[in-house]
Scaffold this active site. Structure first.
Site, PDB file in Angstrom:
ATOM      1  N   VAL A  86       0.839  -1.201   0.000  1.00 45.61           N
ATOM      2  CA  VAL A  86       0.000   0.000   0.000  1.00 45.61           C
ATOM      3  C   VAL A  86       0.875   1.253   0.000  1.00 45.61           C
ATOM      4  CG1 VAL A  86      -1.892  -1.174   1.200  1.00 45.61           C
ATOM      5  CG2 VAL A  86      -0.143   0.024   2.528  1.00 45.61           C
ATOM      6  N   SER A 127       5.721  -2.781   0.519  1.00 45.68           N
ATOM      7  CA  SER A 127       5.884  -1.319   0.477  1.00 45.68           C
ATOM      8  C   SER A 127       7.259  -0.965   1.033  1.00 45.68           C
ATOM      9  CB  SER A 127       4.879  -0.625   1.393  1.00 45.68           C
ATOM     10  OG  SER A 127       3.576  -0.973   1.111  1.00 45.68           O
ATOM     11  N   GLU A 161       9.941   1.666 -12.854  1.00 40.97           N
ATOM     12  CA  GLU A 161       8.814   1.790 -13.780  1.00 40.97           C
ATOM     13  C   GLU A 161       9.337   1.920 -15.211  1.00 40.97           C
ATOM     14  OE1 GLU A 161       5.937   4.689 -12.410  1.00 40.97           O
ATOM     15  OE2 GLU A 161       6.181   3.923 -10.387  1.00 40.97           O
ATOM     16  N   LYS A 216      16.618  -1.178   1.304  1.00 39.82           N
ATOM     17  CA  LYS A 216      15.759  -0.555   0.281  1.00 39.82           C
ATOM     18  C   LYS A 216      15.936   0.959   0.291  1.00 39.82           C
ATOM     19  CE  LYS A 216      12.694   0.411  -2.694  1.00 39.82           C
ATOM     20  NZ  LYS A 216      12.924   0.219  -4.115  1.00 39.82           N
ATOM     21  N   ALA A 218      18.464   2.546   1.462  1.00 37.30           N
ATOM     22  CA  ALA A 218      19.853   2.833   1.084  1.00 37.30           C
ATOM     23  C   ALA A 218      20.026   2.754  -0.437  1.00 37.30           C
ATOM     24  CB  ALA A 218      20.792   1.854   1.772  1.00 37.30           C
ATOM     25  N   ALA A 219      19.425   1.733  -1.060  1.00 43.12           N
ATOM     26  CA  ALA A 219      19.582   1.571  -2.511  1.00 43.12           C
ATOM     27  C   ALA A 219      19.007   2.784  -3.245  1.00 43.12           C
ATOM     28  CB  ALA A 219      18.888   0.281  -2.972  1.00 43.12           C
ATOM     29  N   CYS A 272       9.313   7.652  -5.544  1.00 45.75           N
ATOM     30  CA  CYS A 272      10.060   7.120  -4.398  1.00 45.75           C
ATOM     31  C   CYS A 272      11.352   7.823  -3.998  1.00 45.75           C
ATOM     32  CB  CYS A 272      10.342   5.647  -4.629  1.00 45.75           C
ATOM     33  SG  CYS A 272       8.811   4.696  -4.595  1.00 45.75           S
ATOM     34  N   LYS A 275      10.771  10.790  -1.608  1.00 43.48           N
ATOM     35  CA  LYS A 275      10.053  10.300  -0.425  1.00 43.48           C
ATOM     36  C   LYS A 275      10.965   9.434   0.452  1.00 43.48           C
ATOM     37  CE  LYS A 275       7.143   6.705  -1.308  1.00 43.48           C
ATOM     38  NZ  LYS A 275       7.495   5.506  -0.553  1.00 43.48           N
ATOM     39  N   ARG A 342       4.044  11.010 -10.800  1.00 41.00           N
ATOM     40  CA  ARG A 342       4.268  11.332  -9.389  1.00 41.00           C
ATOM     41  C   ARG A 342       5.658  11.961  -9.202  1.00 41.00           C
ATOM     42  NH1 ARG A 342       2.532   5.732  -6.677  1.00 41.00           N
ATOM     43  NH2 ARG A 342       3.771   4.956  -8.424  1.00 41.00           N
TER      44      ARG A 342
HETATM   45  N1  NAI Z   1       6.207   2.673  -7.811  1.00 39.18           N
HETATM   46  C1  NAI Z   1       7.354   2.031  -7.774  1.00 39.18           C
HETATM   47  O1  NAI Z   1       8.041   1.920  -8.773  1.00 39.18           O
HETATM   48  C2  NAI Z   1       7.836   1.413  -6.501  1.00 39.18           C
HETATM   49  C3  NAI Z   1       7.158   1.601  -5.302  1.00 39.18           C
HETATM   50  N2  NAI Z   1       7.617   1.005  -4.152  1.00 39.18           N
HETATM   51  C4  NAI Z   1       6.877   1.137  -2.891  1.00 39.18           C
HETATM   52  O2  NAI Z   1       5.721   0.293  -2.960  1.00 39.18           O
HETATM   53  C5  NAI Z   1       4.626   0.875  -2.240  1.00 39.18           C
HETATM   54  C6  NAI Z   1       3.439   1.001  -3.155  1.00 39.18           C
HETATM   55  O3  NAI Z   1       3.795   1.846  -4.230  1.00 39.18           O
HETATM   56  P1  NAI Z   1       2.918   1.939  -5.540  1.00 39.18           P
HETATM   57  O4  NAI Z   1       2.488   0.589  -5.972  1.00 39.18           O
HETATM   58  O5  NAI Z   1       3.685   2.790  -6.487  1.00 39.18           O
HETATM   59  O6  NAI Z   1       1.654   2.752  -4.977  1.00 39.18           O
HETATM   60  P2  NAI Z   1       0.220   2.900  -5.640  1.00 39.18           P
HETATM   61  O7  NAI Z   1      -0.370   4.150  -5.116  1.00 39.18           O
HETATM   62  O8  NAI Z   1       0.305   2.714  -7.112  1.00 39.18           O
HETATM   63  O9  NAI Z   1      -0.605   1.638  -5.051  1.00 39.18           O
HETATM   64  C7  NAI Z   1      -0.974   1.500  -3.727  1.00 39.18           C
HETATM   65  C8  NAI Z   1      -2.382   0.938  -3.686  1.00 39.18           C
HETATM   66  O10 NAI Z   1      -2.713   0.574  -2.333  1.00 39.18           O
HETATM   67  C9  NAI Z   1      -4.121   0.768  -2.173  1.00 39.18           C
HETATM   68  N3  NAI Z   1      -4.432   0.806  -0.742  1.00 39.18           N
HETATM   69  C10 NAI Z   1      -4.061   1.734   0.178  1.00 39.18           C
HETATM   70  N4  NAI Z   1      -4.504   1.378   1.396  1.00 39.18           N
HETATM   71  C11 NAI Z   1      -5.169   0.202   1.254  1.00 39.18           C
HETATM   72  C12 NAI Z   1      -5.839  -0.674   2.157  1.00 39.18           C
HETATM   73  N5  NAI Z   1      -5.883  -0.403   3.461  1.00 39.18           N
HETATM   74  N6  NAI Z   1      -6.425  -1.788   1.652  1.00 39.18           N
HETATM   75  C13 NAI Z   1      -6.376  -2.065   0.337  1.00 39.18           C
HETATM   76  N7  NAI Z   1      -5.733  -1.286  -0.567  1.00 39.18           N
HETATM   77  C14 NAI Z   1      -5.127  -0.161  -0.118  1.00 39.18           C
HETATM   78  C15 NAI Z   1      -4.392   2.068  -2.904  1.00 39.18           C
HETATM   79  O11 NAI Z   1      -5.749   2.218  -3.238  1.00 39.18           O
HETATM   80  C16 NAI Z   1      -3.474   1.913  -4.139  1.00 39.18           C
HETATM   81  O12 NAI Z   1      -4.160   1.380  -5.242  1.00 39.18           O
HETATM   82  C17 NAI Z   1       5.148   2.205  -1.693  1.00 39.18           C
HETATM   83  O13 NAI Z   1       5.605   1.989  -0.397  1.00 39.18           O
HETATM   84  C18 NAI Z   1       6.328   2.521  -2.589  1.00 39.18           C
HETATM   85  O14 NAI Z   1       7.287   3.287  -1.927  1.00 39.18           O
HETATM   86  C19 NAI Z   1       8.718   0.198  -4.153  1.00 39.18           C
HETATM   87  C20 NAI Z   1       9.406  -0.029  -5.322  1.00 39.18           C
HETATM   88  C21 NAI Z   1       9.023   0.548  -6.590  1.00 39.18           C
HETATM   89  O1  UGA Z   2      11.599   2.411  -5.131  1.00 33.48           O
HETATM   90  C1  UGA Z   2      11.247   2.745  -6.224  1.00 33.48           C
HETATM   91  O2  UGA Z   2      10.192   3.333  -6.488  1.00 33.48           O
HETATM   92  C2  UGA Z   2      12.108   2.506  -7.422  1.00 33.48           C
HETATM   93  O3  UGA Z   2      12.746   3.788  -7.704  1.00 33.48           O
HETATM   94  C3  UGA Z   2      13.568   3.799  -8.873  1.00 33.48           C
HETATM   95  O4  UGA Z   2      12.801   3.450 -10.010  1.00 33.48           O
HETATM   96  P1  UGA Z   2      11.906   4.511 -10.789  1.00 33.48           P
HETATM   97  O5  UGA Z   2      11.676   5.703  -9.925  1.00 33.48           O
HETATM   98  O6  UGA Z   2      10.730   3.774 -11.301  1.00 33.48           O
HETATM   99  O7  UGA Z   2      12.751   4.941 -12.065  1.00 33.48           O
HETATM  100  P2  UGA Z   2      14.302   5.273 -12.313  1.00 33.48           P
HETATM  101  O8  UGA Z   2      14.691   4.662 -13.591  1.00 33.48           O
HETATM  102  O9  UGA Z   2      15.142   4.969 -11.149  1.00 33.48           O
HETATM  103  O10 UGA Z   2      14.282   6.847 -12.545  1.00 33.48           O
HETATM  104  C4  UGA Z   2      14.019   7.740 -11.486  1.00 33.48           C
HETATM  105  C5  UGA Z   2      14.246   9.164 -11.970  1.00 33.48           C
HETATM  106  O11 UGA Z   2      15.625   9.419 -12.179  1.00 33.48           O
HETATM  107  C6  UGA Z   2      15.845   9.944 -13.473  1.00 33.48           C
HETATM  108  N1  UGA Z   2      17.167   9.513 -13.947  1.00 33.48           N
HETATM  109  C7  UGA Z   2      17.485   8.199 -13.971  1.00 33.48           C
HETATM  110  C8  UGA Z   2      18.719   7.793 -14.391  1.00 33.48           C
HETATM  111  C9  UGA Z   2      19.667   8.729 -14.789  1.00 33.48           C
HETATM  112  O12 UGA Z   2      20.820   8.423 -15.179  1.00 33.48           O
HETATM  113  N2  UGA Z   2      19.331  10.043 -14.758  1.00 33.48           N
HETATM  114  C10 UGA Z   2      18.089  10.458 -14.337  1.00 33.48           C
HETATM  115  O13 UGA Z   2      17.828  11.683 -14.307  1.00 33.48           O
HETATM  116  C11 UGA Z   2      14.696   9.398 -14.296  1.00 33.48           C
HETATM  117  O14 UGA Z   2      14.479  10.156 -15.447  1.00 33.48           O
HETATM  118  C12 UGA Z   2      13.565   9.485 -13.298  1.00 33.48           C
HETATM  119  O15 UGA Z   2      13.018  10.770 -13.263  1.00 33.48           O
HETATM  120  C13 UGA Z   2      14.658   2.741  -8.712  1.00 33.48           C
HETATM  121  O16 UGA Z   2      15.429   2.708  -9.914  1.00 33.48           O
HETATM  122  C14 UGA Z   2      14.055   1.365  -8.439  1.00 33.48           C
HETATM  123  O17 UGA Z   2      15.101   0.427  -8.213  1.00 33.48           O
HETATM  124  C15 UGA Z   2      13.160   1.449  -7.196  1.00 33.48           C
HETATM  125  O18 UGA Z   2      12.540   0.209  -6.972  1.00 33.48           O
END
Ligand code: NAI
Ligand code: UGA
EC number: 1.1.1.22
Length: 480
Positions: A86, A127, A161, A216, A218-219, A272, A275, A342
């Site tokens: 979530v 999450s 993404e 996570k 840290a990365a 992310c 945040k 976002r």
């Molecule tokens: N977007 C990304 O590329 C990445 C995100 N994360 C982490 O993963 C987590 C989720 O991120 P996203 O998928 O991007 O968020 P998102 O906003 O796309 O999805 C979260 C979903 O959780 C639902 N939700 C919230 N509270 C709920 C509840 N109590 N019961 C059921 N559903 C509920 C919301 O309606 C929403 O659809 C965050 O902590 C984020 O930091 C980690 C790695 C990559």
């Molecule tokens: O925790 C997360 O949400 C994720 O955040 C990033 O993934 P994401 O944000 O989807 O995309 P990135 O490819 O990392 O790009 C992030 C931002 O940096 C920018 N970027 C990326 C690479 C670069 O060399 N220069 C640069 O300006 C991109 O344009 C973008 O705005 C991390 O790469 C993932 O490993 C992680 O899981």
């Protein structure tokens, strides 16, 4: 049959579970969410997120061993393993506002799991959460458990993404943290077996809970720091005549540094990086480590500087005013191959130009007008809450029009800002664009994707991040 339930059908929950279902036909996977429109979209031909390769995976498994549902309680009740994916937005009010992670959604999910469970379960943090969250979750679950045993695992997600499916098919690593007790280790082994269906054993790393949670954060901090480092260098390149692409290449050929993630840009965006770093900063402060907090804060400061530097460059190049001038914005998503906006740098750049009274004409192949208007009128951090809790009818920003074609966006414009590196922007007919623009015609390339020399031959004045400046730009310095 092992049953998995994932709470949260977002950018992480949806693709991650779809891939688990694809790779593990013997496991039944249910993805549940409180958002009815989101679940309806997952069950339709128009998935709620744009992600290359996702459609095919969902089509193959949906209805077989992959289900999307709003019946959260039923699927949690039935599951052996419950992933929680979530929202974990930045707090906007109260203690830690502007920095700490808001765990409201996580806590309500945990309370619900404790309420409906009638059998032992493994609960997986998917999450991104502050280090030590598992301890809080454990307390909520055990204090409400009525004798049922829960094991908490941390299994942070590293997908990016735009390449989510590729990343999930071939992850650099899968990280699982668990309690160092026999029960904790057994749970860890159970989750490991799920991933072992397709991830080589040596890529499944196991650690204690706190290491997994912190790794996570840290990365993401390391990745974002790389971009801020290269962006800081880009400013110095412009001041000295060096070329950031040459510098990045030279630096990145050192095998200890490596060539990836060294592209200068208008700033990093995405849900992310900012945040998670703010969250890290807050944790450091809470642990009495102000110097460490200050170190990571600087990554965000440089990112903000890069965005305002870009705006200043645009305005100062155009005789120090963009008032009533049409500026075309090409690209609004935070990176190519996603419709996600976002924390996209485009928001800050557009707001900066609007602050100088520009008229904006925006084109992005994957972002709707409604989304752009919401983003430009929403308060910082509000976007990261479930959609039904966001402002319903944000006021329309009048000086913004959203069009569905780059040629329309650039027609009669004084300048073009390229803010997302969509491939199609490389292939535009810039001669045609030039002919239809006001003169002098400017291109501000925030992603270094156009052939600047070719554009200069056409007649454009070109600004490329971190590259030697045109004489015109040198004569009109941008004061940050
Ligand atoms: N977007 C990304 O590329 C990445 C995100 N994360 C982490 O993963 C987590 C989720 O991120 P996203 O998928 O991007 O968020 P998102 O906003 O796309 O999805 C979260 C979903 O959780 C639902 N939700 C919230 N509270 C709920 C509840 N109590 N019961 C059921 N559903 C509920 C919301 O309606 C929403 O659809 C965050 O902590 C984020 O930091 C980690 C790695 C990559
Ligand atoms: O925790 C997360 O949400 C994720 O955040 C990033 O993934 P994401 O944000 O989807 O995309 P990135 O490819 O990392 O790009 C992030 C931002 O940096 C920018 N970027 C990326 C690479 C670069 O060399 N220069 C640069 O300006 C991109 O344009 C973008 O705005 C991390 O790469 C993932 O490993 C992680 O899981």
């Amino acid at each position: 049959m092992v049953k998995i339930c994932c709470i949260g059908a977002g950018y992480v929950g949806g693709p991650t579970m779809a891939v688990i279902a694809l790779k593990c036909p013997s496991i039944e996977v249910a993805v549940v969410d409180i958002s009815k429109p989101r679940i309806a979209a997952w069950n339709s031909d128009q998935l709620p997120i744009y992600e290359p390769g996702l459609d095919a995976v969902v089509k193959e498994c949906r209805g077989r061993n992959l289900f999307f549902s709003t019946d959260v309680e039923k699927h949690v009740f039935e599951a052996d393993i419950v992933f929680v994916s979530v929202n974990t937005p930045t707090k906007t009010q109260g203690l830690g506002a502007g920095k700490a992670a808001d765990l409201t959604y996580w806590e309500s999910a945990a309370r619900m799991i404790a309420d409906v469970s009638k059998s032992d379960k493994i609960v997986v943090e998917k999450s991104t959460v502050p280090v030590k969250t598992a301890e809080a979750i454990e307390k909520i679950l055990t204090h409400n458990s009525k004798g049922i045993k829960f094991q908490i695992l941390s299994n942070p997600e590293f997908l990016a993404e735009g390449t989510a499916i590729e990343d999930l098919f071939k992850p650099d690593r899968v990280l699982i943290g668990g309690r160092e007790t026999p029960e904790g280790q057994k749970a860890l082994q159970t989750l490991k077996e799920v991933y072992a269906h397709w991830v080589p054993e040596e890529r499944i790393l196991t650690t204690n809970l706190w290491s997994a949670e912190l790794s996570k954060l840290a990365a993401n901090a390391f990745l974002a720091q790389r971009i801020s480092s290269v962006n800081a260098m880009s400013a110095l390149c412009e001041a000295t005549g060096a070329n950031i692409q040459q510098v990045s290449f030279a630096v990145g050929t050192d095998t200890r540094i490596g060539p990836k993630f060294l592209n200068a840009s208008v700033g990093f965006g995405g849900s992310c990086f900012q945040k998670d770093i703010l969250n890290l900063v807050y944790i450091c402060e809470c642990n009495g480590l102000p110097e460490v907090a200050e170190y990571w804060k600087q990554v965000i400061k440089i990112n903000d500087y890069q965005k305002s530097r870009f705006v200043n460059r645009v305005v100062s190049s155009m005789f120090n005013t963009v008032s009533s001038k049409k500026i075309a914005i090409l690209g609004f998503a935070f990176k190519k191959d996603t419709g996600d906006t976002r924390e996209t740098p485009a928001i800050d750049v557009c707001k900066g130009l609007l602050g100088d009274k520009a008229n904006l004409s925006i084109y992005d192949p994957q972002v709707t007008e409604d989304q752009i208007q919401r983003d430009l009128s929403m308060n910082k951090f509000d976007w990261d809450h479930p959609i039904h809790l966001q402002p319903t009818s944000p006021s329309t920003v009048k000086k913004v029009s959203v069009v569905w074609d780059a040629y329309e966006a650039t027609k009669d414009a004084h300048g073009i800002c390229i803010l997302t590196e969509w491939d199609e922007f490389k292939k535009l007919d810039y001669q045609r664009i030039y002919e239809n623009m006001q003169k002098p015609a400017f291109v501000f390339d925030g992603r270094n994707i156009v052939d600047a020399d070719k554009l200069r031959d056409i007649g454009f004045i070109v600004y490329s991040i971190g590259k030697p400046l045109d004489a015109w730009l040198k004569d009109m310095p941008a004061v940050a």
